[in-house]
Write a protein that holds these residues in place. Sequence first.
Motif, PDB file in Angstrom:
ATOM      1  N   ASN A  84       0.851  -1.179   0.000  1.00  0.00           N
ATOM      2  CA  ASN A  84       0.000   0.000   0.000  1.00  0.00           C
ATOM      3  C   ASN A  84       0.894   1.239   0.000  1.00  0.00           C
ATOM      4  O   ASN A  84       1.176   1.811   1.049  1.00  0.00           O
ATOM      5  N   HIS A  86       0.375   4.244  -0.728  1.00  0.00           N
ATOM      6  CA  HIS A  86      -0.275   5.489  -0.315  1.00  0.00           C
ATOM      7  C   HIS A  86      -0.834   5.376   1.099  1.00  0.00           C
ATOM      8  O   HIS A  86      -1.810   6.030   1.446  1.00  0.00           O
ATOM      9  N   ASN A  88       0.076   6.533   3.999  1.00  0.00           N
ATOM     10  CA  ASN A  88       0.008   7.770   4.764  1.00  0.00           C
ATOM     11  C   ASN A  88      -0.390   8.970   3.919  1.00  0.00           C
ATOM     12  O   ASN A  88      -0.191  10.105   4.338  1.00  0.00           O
ATOM     13  N   ASP A  89      -0.923   8.740   2.743  1.00  0.00           N
ATOM     14  CA  ASP A  89      -1.330   9.824   1.851  1.00  0.00           C
ATOM     15  C   ASP A  89      -2.847   9.758   1.675  1.00  0.00           C
ATOM     16  O   ASP A  89      -3.359   9.066   0.808  1.00  0.00           O
ATOM     17  N   ARG A  90      -3.552  10.479   2.527  1.00  0.00           N
ATOM     18  CA  ARG A  90      -5.009  10.392   2.537  1.00  0.00           C
ATOM     19  C   ARG A  90      -5.629  10.841   1.226  1.00  0.00           C
ATOM     20  O   ARG A  90      -6.643  10.309   0.806  1.00  0.00           O
ATOM     21  N   VAL A  91      -5.017  11.801   0.572  1.00  0.00           N
ATOM     22  CA  VAL A  91      -5.558  12.293  -0.695  1.00  0.00           C
ATOM     23  C   VAL A  91      -5.599  11.168  -1.729  1.00  0.00           C
ATOM     24  O   VAL A  91      -6.625  10.933  -2.363  1.00  0.00           O
ATOM     25  N   HIS A  92      -4.512  10.441  -1.889  1.00  0.00           N
ATOM     26  CA  HIS A  92      -4.486   9.359  -2.868  1.00  0.00           C
ATOM     27  C   HIS A  92      -5.415   8.218  -2.471  1.00  0.00           C
ATOM     28  O   HIS A  92      -5.945   7.531  -3.326  1.00  0.00           O
ATOM     29  N   GLN A  93      -5.631   8.017  -1.192  1.00  0.00           N
ATOM     30  CA  GLN A  93      -6.544   6.972  -0.755  1.00  0.00           C
ATOM     31  C   GLN A  93      -7.987   7.328  -1.087  1.00  0.00           C
ATOM     32  O   GLN A  93      -8.812   6.440  -1.274  1.00  0.00           O
ATOM     33  N   ASN A 140      -7.949  21.521  -0.383  1.00  0.00           N
ATOM     34  CA  ASN A 140      -8.858  20.771   0.474  1.00  0.00           C
ATOM     35  C   ASN A 140     -10.240  20.648  -0.149  1.00  0.00           C
ATOM     36  O   ASN A 140     -11.218  20.395   0.532  1.00  0.00           O
TER      37      ASN A 140
END
Length: 153
Positions: A84, A86, A88-93, A140
């Motif tokens: 995984n 991504h 720690n990348d909330r945007v990509h998740q 955002n």
Amino acid sequence: MNGIDLDPEWLWLIGGVVLLIAELVAPGFWLAFVGVAAIATGVAAIALPIGVPLQLALFAALALLVTRVGSRRFYAARYDYSANPHLNDRVHQMLGRVVMVVEPVNSDGGRVRVGDSVWSARGSPASVGERVRIVDVEGNCLKVEPEHALPPS
């Protein structure tokens, strides 16, 4: 030196052990390579009758060789590829997720529910209660499109 007379061979061994202990205290794995080279130099100096200048040259060559070979093998295996990437990348998740509209969405704005939070959104017109898919993130603000929209041709 206070009555302690150590041969250079034993100093190499002691120095190598001290470097390995220092590696345990301050990890970084670079001192371990130099410590191994110092121990190997000490063993070679005990086994073969070589002088101090040759011992220094042998240590330099071994330190370079062990560091080059060891660091390639250690660091290549140390950083495996993640299942995984991504994590720690909330945007990509969030890309591709289907979310619910809580305030009407159009090209000027709106709001959608993502999990337990509400985010501002922009995109194709959608009314309250419709499901939309997140296609991009700009700061955002989420860019959304209707869930069942056909892809552009």
